[in-house]
Design a protein around this motif. Sequence first.
Motif, PDB file in Angstrom:
ATOM      1  N   VAL A   1      15.794  -1.506  -4.476  1.00 37.67           N
ATOM      2  CA  VAL A   1      14.428  -1.630  -4.991  1.00 37.67           C
ATOM      3  C   VAL A   1      13.550  -0.496  -4.473  1.00 37.67           C
ATOM      4  O   VAL A   1      12.836   0.166  -5.234  1.00 37.67           O
ATOM      5  N   CYS A   2      13.618  -0.248  -3.161  1.00 36.13           N
ATOM      6  CA  CYS A   2      12.766   0.796  -2.547  1.00 36.13           C
ATOM      7  C   CYS A   2      13.133   2.180  -3.053  1.00 36.13           C
ATOM      8  O   CYS A   2      12.251   2.967  -3.450  1.00 36.13           O
ATOM      9  N   VAL A   3      14.422   2.481  -3.045  1.00 37.59           N
ATOM     10  CA  VAL A   3      14.863   3.816  -3.442  1.00 37.59           C
ATOM     11  C   VAL A   3      14.593   4.060  -4.919  1.00 37.59           C
ATOM     12  O   VAL A   3      14.155   5.149  -5.315  1.00 37.59           O
ATOM     13  N   THR A   4      14.836   3.048  -5.757  1.00 34.31           N
ATOM     14  CA  THR A   4      14.593   3.197  -7.196  1.00 34.31           C
ATOM     15  C   THR A   4      13.130   3.510  -7.477  1.00 34.31           C
ATOM     16  O   THR A   4      12.812   4.403  -8.277  1.00 34.31           O
TER      17      THR A   4
ATOM     18  N   VAL B   1       3.370  -7.011  -6.402  1.00 41.28           N
ATOM     19  CA  VAL B   1       4.549  -7.796  -6.795  1.00 41.28           C
ATOM     20  C   VAL B   1       5.794  -7.290  -6.072  1.00 41.28           C
ATOM     21  O   VAL B   1       6.590  -8.077  -5.545  1.00 41.28           O
ATOM     22  N   MET B   2       5.959  -5.964  -6.029  1.00 43.45           N
ATOM     23  CA  MET B   2       7.127  -5.388  -5.354  1.00 43.45           C
ATOM     24  C   MET B   2       7.080  -5.652  -3.852  1.00 43.45           C
ATOM     25  O   MET B   2       8.103  -5.963  -3.236  1.00 43.45           O
ATOM     26  N   GLY B   3       5.885  -5.538  -3.246  1.00 44.67           N
ATOM     27  CA  GLY B   3       5.752  -5.831  -1.824  1.00 44.67           C
ATOM     28  C   GLY B   3       6.065  -7.279  -1.504  1.00 44.67           C
ATOM     29  O   GLY B   3       6.769  -7.574  -0.527  1.00 44.67           O
TER      30      GLY B   3
ATOM     31  N   THR C   1       9.382  -8.523   0.679  1.00 41.76           N
ATOM     32  CA  THR C   1       9.088  -9.304   1.886  1.00 41.76           C
ATOM     33  C   THR C   1       9.747 -10.676   1.836  1.00 41.76           C
ATOM     34  O   THR C   1      10.334 -11.141   2.824  1.00 41.76           O
ATOM     35  N   MET C   2       9.687 -11.333   0.687  1.00 46.78           N
ATOM     36  CA  MET C   2      10.298 -12.660   0.562  1.00 46.78           C
ATOM     37  C   MET C   2      11.813 -12.580   0.683  1.00 46.78           C
ATOM     38  O   MET C   2      12.448 -13.449   1.290  1.00 46.78           O
ATOM     39  N   ILE C   3      12.407 -11.540   0.112  1.00 47.06           N
ATOM     40  CA  ILE C   3      13.862 -11.383   0.226  1.00 47.06           C
ATOM     41  C   ILE C   3      14.270 -11.202   1.683  1.00 47.06           C
ATOM     42  O   ILE C   3      15.212 -11.845   2.173  1.00 47.06           O
ATOM     43  N   VAL C   4      13.542 -10.335   2.401  1.00 47.24           N
ATOM     44  CA  VAL C   4      13.892 -10.050   3.791  1.00 47.24           C
ATOM     45  C   VAL C   4      13.698 -11.279   4.667  1.00 47.24           C
ATOM     46  O   VAL C   4      14.568 -11.630   5.482  1.00 47.24           O
TER      47      VAL C   4
ATOM     48  N   PHE D   1       0.824  -1.208   0.000  1.00 48.18           N
ATOM     49  CA  PHE D   1       0.000   0.000   0.000  1.00 48.18           C
ATOM     50  C   PHE D   1       0.860   1.260   0.000  1.00 48.18           C
ATOM     51  O   PHE D   1       0.432   2.307  -0.500  1.00 48.18           O
ATOM     52  N   GLY D   2       2.079   1.173   0.548  1.00 49.28           N
ATOM     53  CA  GLY D   2       2.990   2.314   0.474  1.00 49.28           C
ATOM     54  C   GLY D   2       3.446   2.578  -0.948  1.00 49.28           C
ATOM     55  O   GLY D   2       3.453   3.725  -1.414  1.00 49.28           O
ATOM     56  N   PHE D   3       3.820   1.510  -1.673  1.00 55.01           N
ATOM     57  CA  PHE D   3       4.187   1.652  -3.083  1.00 55.01           C
ATOM     58  C   PHE D   3       2.993   2.149  -3.907  1.00 55.01           C
ATOM     59  O   PHE D   3       3.144   2.991  -4.794  1.00 55.01           O
ATOM     60  N   THR D   4       1.812   1.606  -3.606  1.00 56.42           N
ATOM     61  CA  THR D   4       0.605   2.024  -4.328  1.00 56.42           C
ATOM     62  C   THR D   4       0.376   3.522  -4.172  1.00 56.42           C
ATOM     63  O   THR D   4       0.034   4.222  -5.131  1.00 56.42           O
ATOM     64  N   HIS D   5       0.573   4.021  -2.967  1.00 54.31           N
ATOM     65  CA  HIS D   5       0.388   5.454  -2.695  1.00 54.31           C
ATOM     66  C   HIS D   5       1.331   6.285  -3.557  1.00 54.31           C
ATOM     67  O   HIS D   5       0.917   7.276  -4.188  1.00 54.31           O
ATOM     68  N   SER D   6       2.597   5.897  -3.622  1.00 54.25           N
ATOM     69  CA  SER D   6       3.579   6.652  -4.412  1.00 54.25           C
ATOM     70  C   SER D   6       3.266   6.583  -5.902  1.00 54.25           C
ATOM     71  O   SER D   6       3.362   7.590  -6.617  1.00 54.25           O
ATOM     72  N   PHE D   7       2.892   5.396  -6.381  1.00 55.32           N
ATOM     73  CA  PHE D   7       2.574   5.240  -7.805  1.00 55.32           C
ATOM     74  C   PHE D   7       1.337   6.045  -8.198  1.00 55.32           C
ATOM     75  O   PHE D   7       1.286   6.648  -9.275  1.00 55.32           O
TER      76      PHE D   7
END
Length: 316
Positions: A204-207, A155-157, A161-164, A108-114
């Motif tokens: 990923v986040c910064v990009t 997808v990005m979320g 999450t899976m990487i972390v 939802f954070g990425f969605t907000h920025s997009f």
Amino acid sequence: MLGQNYSTMSEFILFGFSAFPQKLLPILFLLYLLMYLFTLLGNLLIMATVWIEHRLHTPMYLFLCALSISEILFTVAITPRMLADLLSTHHSITFLACASQMFFSFTFGFTHSFLLMIMGYDRYVAICHPLHYNMFMSPRGCAHLVAWTWAGSSVMGMMVTMIVFHLTFCGSTVIRHFACHVLSLLKLACGNNTSSVIMGVMLVCVTALVGCLLLLILSYVFIVAATLRIPSAEGRHKTFSTCVSHLTVVVVHYSFASIIYLKPKGLHSTYGDALMATTYTVFTPFLSPIIFSLRNQELKNAIRKHFCRKFCPLSS
């Protein structure tokens, strides 16, 4: 690796506001509860107004409704747990619950920025290419933009999450945050590939965020250039006034995000870090519906028309 982590570390401890004086916690609880409820009610009011008022059935307000939904879901993913911990002595969170909270907050954070970026593009097309607006921003095209925004954010979320959570966590289980914040959680990770994973997650986040910001800046450069070419001062004011609410929310969103993620490493305070984190997770969603309701004249008039006259007949 995920199964190994779950078997060796089944839960984390959210440090959050644990170091705060006990007398202060009920005050913080009441403050954040009121802000949380106002965030929900404010965004629901915007969505209801757009739904009722047929004049607002335009791409800009479609994106605004999508933004309101993302803000509601973002706050629901984080704030209720934070409020519960303020009045509780049990601050543990399971491994899977922590992963779920991180996924939803990222999504939802990425969605907000997009969506803020798409709303900037919408204003760019409306001001710089008004004759082609209906072609570029058709209802079907706008629906596709919103759908791709949600899909890409999910997808990005999921990826982050899976990487972390494929990292190995050892030693302390205390997350020095009131939520499963990625930077706080990465400090608990250990292993040979930890540093490379941290760099990958940050990249990923910064990009994503910086990319959205650069496109927003580019859109407003063209908008300002087109506005300055309008001969009359009244025309310039009327044109740019359609962008004021969106631009204000963009500035607030990225300013508070910068405070959280670009803070110098040397500055550390148990109290300050917790309070500073709430500016992005609680205060920013709280301000957004206020800004859109007060700075957008068309939306403000529609709210007065449909709600103020019903609930405040004397004031009307």
